[in-house]
Every structure is written in C-alpha cells, then in structure tokens.
Design a protein around this motif. Structure first.
Motif, PDB file in Angstrom:
ATOM      1  N   LYS A 162       0.070 -14.476  -0.851  1.00 26.04           N
ATOM      2  CA  LYS A 162       0.768 -14.200   0.400  1.00 26.04           C
ATOM      3  C   LYS A 162       0.718 -12.713   0.714  1.00 26.04           C
ATOM      4  O   LYS A 162       1.049 -11.874  -0.106  1.00 26.04           O
ATOM      5  CB  LYS A 162       2.222 -14.650   0.281  1.00 26.04           C
ATOM      6  N   GLN A 163       0.336 -12.399   1.929  1.00 21.62           N
ATOM      7  CA  GLN A 163       0.147 -11.018   2.316  1.00 21.62           C
ATOM      8  C   GLN A 163       0.966 -10.725   3.561  1.00 21.62           C
ATOM      9  O   GLN A 163       1.286 -11.593   4.352  1.00 21.62           O
ATOM     10  CB  GLN A 163      -1.334 -10.734   2.594  1.00 21.62           C
ATOM     11  N   SER A 164       1.296  -9.443   3.726  1.00 26.21           N
ATOM     12  CA  SER A 164       2.075  -8.991   4.876  1.00 26.21           C
ATOM     13  C   SER A 164       1.283  -7.908   5.579  1.00 26.21           C
ATOM     14  O   SER A 164       0.912  -6.913   4.987  1.00 26.21           O
ATOM     15  CB  SER A 164       3.438  -8.451   4.429  1.00 26.21           C
ATOM     16  N   PHE A 165       1.037  -8.111   6.854  1.00 26.47           N
ATOM     17  CA  PHE A 165       0.227  -7.163   7.604  1.00 26.47           C
ATOM     18  C   PHE A 165       1.049  -6.416   8.646  1.00 26.47           C
ATOM     19  O   PHE A 165       0.530  -5.551   9.332  1.00 26.47           O
ATOM     20  CB  PHE A 165      -0.912  -7.893   8.327  1.00 26.47           C
ATOM     21  N   VAL A 166       2.321  -6.760   8.822  1.00 30.01           N
ATOM     22  CA  VAL A 166       3.095  -6.187   9.909  1.00 30.01           C
ATOM     23  C   VAL A 166       3.908  -5.005   9.458  1.00 30.01           C
ATOM     24  O   VAL A 166       3.925  -3.966  10.089  1.00 30.01           O
ATOM     25  CB  VAL A 166       4.015  -7.256  10.545  1.00 30.01           C
ATOM     26  N   LEU A 167       4.595  -5.137   8.330  1.00 36.17           N
ATOM     27  CA  LEU A 167       5.490  -4.084   7.889  1.00 36.17           C
ATOM     28  C   LEU A 167       4.709  -2.830   7.555  1.00 36.17           C
ATOM     29  O   LEU A 167       3.573  -2.863   7.114  1.00 36.17           O
ATOM     30  CB  LEU A 167       6.302  -4.538   6.683  1.00 36.17           C
ATOM     31  N   SER A 168       5.383  -1.699   7.769  1.00 36.38           N
ATOM     32  CA  SER A 168       4.758  -0.440   7.434  1.00 36.38           C
ATOM     33  C   SER A 168       4.468  -0.383   5.943  1.00 36.38           C
ATOM     34  O   SER A 168       5.274  -0.819   5.133  1.00 36.38           O
ATOM     35  CB  SER A 168       5.688   0.709   7.820  1.00 36.38           C
ATOM     36  N   PRO A 169       3.336   0.180   5.534  1.00 36.77           N
ATOM     37  CA  PRO A 169       3.023   0.227   4.111  1.00 36.77           C
ATOM     38  C   PRO A 169       3.851   1.231   3.343  1.00 36.77           C
ATOM     39  O   PRO A 169       3.759   1.310   2.136  1.00 36.77           O
ATOM     40  CB  PRO A 169       1.539   0.632   4.102  1.00 36.77           C
ATOM     41  N   PHE A 170       4.671   2.011   4.028  1.00 37.61           N
ATOM     42  CA  PHE A 170       5.416   3.058   3.346  1.00 37.61           C
ATOM     43  C   PHE A 170       6.902   2.760   3.391  1.00 37.61           C
ATOM     44  O   PHE A 170       7.723   3.566   3.730  1.00 37.61           O
ATOM     45  CB  PHE A 170       5.117   4.413   3.987  1.00 37.61           C
TER      46      PHE A 170
ATOM     47  N   ASP B 128       2.671   8.626  -4.711  1.00 39.24           N
ATOM     48  CA  ASP B 128       3.705   7.720  -4.226  1.00 39.24           C
ATOM     49  C   ASP B 128       3.968   8.065  -2.768  1.00 39.24           C
ATOM     50  O   ASP B 128       4.593   9.085  -2.453  1.00 39.24           O
ATOM     51  CB  ASP B 128       4.976   7.867  -5.060  1.00 39.24           C
ATOM     52  N   LEU B 129       3.489   7.240  -1.857  1.00 39.69           N
ATOM     53  CA  LEU B 129       3.571   7.539  -0.434  1.00 39.69           C
ATOM     54  C   LEU B 129       4.971   7.370   0.126  1.00 39.69           C
ATOM     55  O   LEU B 129       5.195   7.692   1.293  1.00 39.69           O
ATOM     56  CB  LEU B 129       2.584   6.646   0.341  1.00 39.69           C
ATOM     57  N   ARG B 130       5.925   6.874  -0.670  1.00 40.84           N
ATOM     58  CA  ARG B 130       7.301   6.720  -0.204  1.00 40.84           C
ATOM     59  C   ARG B 130       8.143   7.966  -0.445  1.00 40.84           C
ATOM     60  O   ARG B 130       9.282   8.033  -0.008  1.00 40.84           O
ATOM     61  CB  ARG B 130       7.961   5.543  -0.912  1.00 40.84           C
TER      62      ARG B 130
ATOM     63  N   ALA C 264       0.830  -1.206   0.000  1.00 39.36           N
ATOM     64  CA  ALA C 264       0.000   0.000   0.000  1.00 39.36           C
ATOM     65  C   ALA C 264       0.862   1.251   0.000  1.00 39.36           C
ATOM     66  O   ALA C 264       0.704   2.136   0.834  1.00 39.36           O
ATOM     67  CB  ALA C 264      -0.933  -0.012   1.210  1.00 39.36           C
ATOM     68  N   PHE C 265       1.787   1.367  -0.981  1.00 37.08           N
ATOM     69  CA  PHE C 265       2.591   2.578  -1.059  1.00 37.08           C
ATOM     70  C   PHE C 265       2.210   3.436  -2.265  1.00 37.08           C
ATOM     71  O   PHE C 265       2.797   4.496  -2.463  1.00 37.08           O
ATOM     72  CB  PHE C 265       4.091   2.255  -1.095  1.00 37.08           C
ATOM     73  N   LEU C 266       1.238   2.997  -3.053  1.00 41.65           N
ATOM     74  CA  LEU C 266       0.713   3.805  -4.149  1.00 41.65           C
ATOM     75  C   LEU C 266      -0.792   3.937  -3.967  1.00 41.65           C
ATOM     76  O   LEU C 266      -1.470   2.958  -3.657  1.00 41.65           O
ATOM     77  CB  LEU C 266       1.017   3.177  -5.509  1.00 41.65           C
ATOM     78  N   LEU C 267      -1.291   5.150  -4.162  1.00 42.96           N
ATOM     79  CA  LEU C 267      -2.723   5.408  -4.059  1.00 42.96           C
ATOM     80  C   LEU C 267      -3.188   6.038  -5.364  1.00 42.96           C
ATOM     81  O   LEU C 267      -2.605   7.025  -5.833  1.00 42.96           O
ATOM     82  CB  LEU C 267      -3.027   6.337  -2.885  1.00 42.96           C
ATOM     83  N   PHE C 268      -4.246   5.457  -5.951  1.00 42.83           N
ATOM     84  CA  PHE C 268      -4.809   5.945  -7.208  1.00 42.83           C
ATOM     85  C   PHE C 268      -6.181   6.544  -6.934  1.00 42.83           C
ATOM     86  O   PHE C 268      -6.906   6.075  -6.052  1.00 42.83           O
ATOM     87  CB  PHE C 268      -4.930   4.810  -8.228  1.00 42.83           C
TER      88      PHE C 268
END
Length: 581
Positions: free
Chosen positions: A301-309, A248-250, A232-236
């Motif tokens: 496979k999904q990751s819920f822990v790492l920061s999305p940015f 681009d949230l990064r 979730a580092f890009l928002l459209f």
C-alpha cells in the motif's frame, strides 16, 4: 400578776418591731390569666369537631435549623461563547485562581493529515498559476516535448546555487513517486564561498517545478543515493570516499545553515549522520557503488498524496535496513535507528551524528561477495568487481549483484545455499562485460532486467540460470547506462545508452527489440529515472526525468500508449514468458 405583766411586755415589744418591718409590694404578677371564651370559640368547642377536619400552615417562623460544613467545597466556573473570537471559545477558573482560557479539543493527527493533503493540493494549484503567469525559467517547456512524449515540463535549475553545476545522478522514490532527487556537482566557476567545492542534492516534487522542496549539502562526491522505502523522509547516499550518509528531511530548518542568494534565504541541510564518524574497520575503503533500502513493503500500500516530509505518525517505517556495496565485493548492511530525543549539544559516542539529529546508522553485518564470485575455471580473470546490487522485493533476504565479468551473483544475507548461484548470459564463458544496471519487476513477478556494457539487455527469471530473453542488437552495441521497468505497464521497460539515446520496449507488441527510439540532442543525456502512478480515478501518468549535460532537468510525460496498461496485460506477459521457457 407576774404572768400578765410578761405578756404586756411581749406585746409592747412586738408593736415596736412591727414599726421597723415593712413588706414591699412593688412586684406583682398573675398566676393565671384566662380571658373569657367568646361565642365562636364556645360553638367550636361544642359543635365544631363534628364532620370537620382541622388543618394548619406553618410559615417557618419556628424553623431554627442550621447547616455546618467542615471541608471547603471545590467549585469551578466555566464559560463559552458563540460565535468564537479566535481560538478562545471557552474557558473557566478554579476557586481562587485567575480566569484562564482554553482552546477546543482537536484531533491532532487527523488535523495534521488533512492540512498536509490540503497544503499539497494548494501548492500544486499555486504552482500551476505561477507557471501560467510567468514561466521565466522554462519559456519553451511545452515546446521541448520529445516525440515519445505528450507534454513536458522543466525543473527550475536556473536558481543561483544550481548555476554552472552538472547533474551526475537522478533517483526517484519508490513510494511517493512524484518525488525525485538530483545530484549536482561543484560549480564550474566560483559563486559563493559557503557553497563552492561542495556537492548539492535537490529534492523535487515534479508537480512543483519552480523550486526544490529541500536542498542538501555534501562535502564529498556522491556516487549513488536512494530514499527510505516507506516514506520519502530519509535520503541515503554513498560517496566516492566510501562513506554512507543519511539526511532526515523532517528536521527543523533552524539547526541548518542559511545562505542569502539574491533576495531569498535558502536552507542548506548537512547530513544528519555520516559513517565517517565510525572509527572502526566496518567502513568502506573504496567508492560506494550502490546504496539500496531493504524492506518487504515497498510495493504494498502506497500513499501519493501526503507530503513526504511529514512529522508523523509516519514513524512506522523505521524498522528497516540499508545496504551499501563497494567495488571490491564488500556488502555492508546497516540498521536505521531513530533516537528517542534529539540533543542539540551533540553526542559524545555518536561522532557521526549532527547536533540535534535523531537518525543514525548502526552496522549490522558485512558480506564478502568475493568468495562467491571466484571460480577455479576463471582464476586468470582475477577478482571480480561488483558494480550494482538489488534486493528481491518479495524476499529481502535474497539479493543479486552485477559484476564486470558479465555474471550476476545470487546470494542471501544469511549465507544460505541458493540456486542458481550465478545468472549467466546466453553466451558461454566469462566475458569482460560490465553489468551496470539491474531492475526487478514492480508488479511482483520473479523476474528482473540486466543491462550490460556490450549493449545487451537480459530478462532473467529467478529460478533459471540462463535468461528467458536476451537482446544483443537492440542498441547496436552501445553500452546500457540506464534501465527501468515501467511503473504502470508490466510489459514495458525503458533503456538508456551512452550515446544519449532512449529505447522503449513493449513485449506485447514485439519481443524482438525496442518499439521506439529517441535520440536526445544536442543537449546530451546524462542520467535518467522514471516516475509514474498507475491508473486511478484521478488519472495515472508515466514520465521520464532526464538530466542533460547543460545541468538542466526536464520531465517528459510519455504518450498514453506506453503509460496506460492494456487489458489483462500481466496475464499476457506471463504467457509470453512461459512460452520463452
């Protein structure tokens, strides 16, 4: 006589000459000096070699070897200390160079992953402490839990830049399911010249409700939005003017605007790329009705822990497409492209790219849906309007489109023949019914839900033209404005109508209608989305994120009976659907 006289003269002459010649005896030397042999040496010479062995030792007095080196030997001195003082734990210097210090070798990707995970945990713990100490923005958060919820929390929409702004849209990430974006309209009263007249998008982590993670600005009204399908580092977002935007949230916050509100500085991010800069005919000419990511890995496979940015190592998720739909039946497909290097001076060719940005959209294809929606039997209806689009998660080449005629179109990006071509309700013929919302099952089943303006909800199978199940009276004829599958239970879905009411369906409990109903009053419900995580060692959850007419946003954690899956629930659902055939 003469001979004797001659001899006397010679003798006399020789005598005189001898007086003149004198030999010099000042220099003397010995030709041989042989000291006498003593008794010990005489004994050794005669008897010492019998049954004896002579040995000697040399004391290097006559060693006259010399070493030579034609090339200079390279040398380097190193040092280390323990315990370390700061980062300088070791160092060294080359010959003739000043001494330099060096940092220890670090596995940067591994350290980055650890720091992001650790910071996420620490931030959540600090957030919980802050909420327990001074819950200033939500004094009655726990008291606001609905009858269908066990607990509730409230996002802090009382921040200065969110006051007097109404929420028009909510969207949750399909991968990092604790991440939600809320779209806020312009303020009702003037507050700050830099923000007045602009729309604000806030990216939230539901576990950190005291403030948004990112704050985004948009000049135009946002009609729809979605996150990138891998991280979730890009928002459209799509706008009412037909443009498609991407953030681009990064990005480094230093390339964006700072505004001081109260005692805090806030970073307001403008869009990284806008299709308004594409001076071609591929742009939409009407409002964008839907923006959807196209990917095959959404439900893997999904990751819920790492920061999305993160700055990642997370660049493996950029090979995907995004589709945008307008009301006239034009479906544009865009390729998400990441540039190898950012240019702070801006780009002369990519006019829609912000200076310092690296993400842009490249038009890939245009699909005209009006041809597939036209039918000779219904020419008097005119051109059908397209309202929503969804791509099949297991095969992104297939998509479905909701219309204002009660029909759902089935198509492919390659313009292949598909069957069925249209999904129809149980009633025959076309009707003035708008199919506003659709949602595929997140558990890999080839089924989807469709919500209509006449209050009906249809459960379709991809291979059947008519619905497996259809509920006409579940909402008493009130239009469906929100419809989502549960993320933790395969047989549960939730719906929202236009009278601020929420319905819960549990097909294992009853396939005749909703099993629970919740009226949101007096602060009416405007938008709804769902977040959740399946049961794990750390515990699962299922929550509704609700936007109210007052501009507030709250998170309702549903009761465990609707959040925790039953035994072999997916198998029981398949038996139910097989029986409906």
């Amino acid at each position: 006589m003469r001979k004797v006289r001659l001899q006397v003269d010679i003798w006399a002459r020789s005598t005189k000459l001898l007086r003149l010649i004198d030999l010099d005896f000042s220099l003397t030397f010995s030709l041989l000096d042989l000291p006498p042999v003593n008794e010990y040496d005489m004994y050794i010479r005669n008897f010492g070699r019998k049954n004896t062995k002579q040995a000697y030792v040399q004391y290097n007095e006559d060693n006259v070897d010399r070493d030579t080196q034609t090339e200079e030997v390279e040398t380097k001195g190193v040092w280390s200390q323990h315990p370390a003082e700061g980062t300088a734990v070791s160092g060294g210097s080359g010959s003739g160079d000043p001494c330099d210090t060096g940092a220890p070798k670090v596995n940067t990707p591994r350290l980055s992953r650890f720091l992001r995970a650790a910071c996420q945990v620490i931030a959540v713990l600090l957030e919980e402490d802050r909420m327990a100490a001074e819950p200033s923005w939500s004094p009655a958060a726990q008291d606001s839990a609905l009858r269908i919820s066990d607990s509730a929390s409230q996002l802090n929409t009382s921040l200065p830049f969110l006051q007097n702004r109404k929420v028009s849209c909510l969207c949750a990430s399909q991968v990092q399911r604790q991440t939600v974006v809320s779209v806020h309209g312009p303020p009702g009263a003037a507050s700050d010249p830099a923000l007045d007249g602009r729309h604000v998008l806030c990216v939230w982590d539901i576990w950190q409700p005291s403030g948004p993670q990112k704050v985004l600005l948009c000049e135009s009204e946002v009609t729809c939005c979605c996150f990138s399908p891998f991280k979730a580092f890009l928002l459209f977002a799509g706008t009412v003017h037909g443009s498609v935007l991407v953030w681009d949230l990064r990005e480094d916050s230093r390339i964006h605007h700072y505004v001081k509100l109260g005692d805090c500085f806030w970073t307001f991010r403008t869009a990284t790329f806008s299709t308004d800069g594409l001076l071609t005919s591929v742009n939409h000419r009407g409002p964008v009705q839907a923006v959807e990511p196209i990917s095959t890995s959404v439900y893997k496979k999904q990751s819920f822990v790492l920061s999305p940015f993160s700055t990642q190592e997370e660049m493996s998720g950029l090979s995907f497409h995004v589709a945008s739909l307008e009301e006239s039946g034009v479906l544009n497909v865009w390729v998400v492209v990441e540039l190898p290097k950012a240019d702070l001076a801006g780009s002369l060719s990519d006019l829609g790219l912000i200076p310092g940005g690296r993400i842009k959209l490249v038009h890939s294809a245009t699909i005209q849906l009006s041809d597939s929606l036209s039918h000779r039997r219904y020419e008097f209806w005119g051109a059908a309007q397209t309202l929503s689009v969804k791509f099949l998660p297991s095969d992104p080449g297939h998509f479905i489109v909701g219309t204002d005629t009660g029909l759902i179109s089935h198509g492919t990006r390659q313009d292949l023949r598909v069957s069925p071509k249209l999904y129809k309700p149980q009633q025959c013929g076309m009707r003035p019914v708008r199919v506003h919302v659709m949602d595929f099952s997140p558990f890999g089943e080839p089924i989807f839900l469709a919500g209509c303006s006449d209050g009906s909800i249809r459960l379709h199978q991809l291979t059947s033209e008519r619905p497996l199940l259809q509920w006409d009276g579940g909402t008493d004829g009130r239009a469906i404005t929100g419809l989502r599958w549960s993320l933790t239970r395969p047989a549960v879905f939730l719906a929202q109508d236009d009278t601020s009411c929420i319905y819960i369906w549990d097909l294992l409990e009853s396939d005749l209608g909703p099993v629970a109903k919740q009226l949101i009053s007096p602060d009416k419900l405007v938008a709804m989305t769902i977040v959740g995580e399946a049961e794990k060692a750390s515990g699962g959850f299922l929550a509704l994120v609700l936007a109210r007419a007052s501009g507030s946003v709250d998170v309702q954690f549903l009761k465990r009976v609707w959040a925790a899956p039953a035994g072999d629930e997916l198998g029981r659902l398949r038996l139910l659907l097989r029986g409906a055939l």
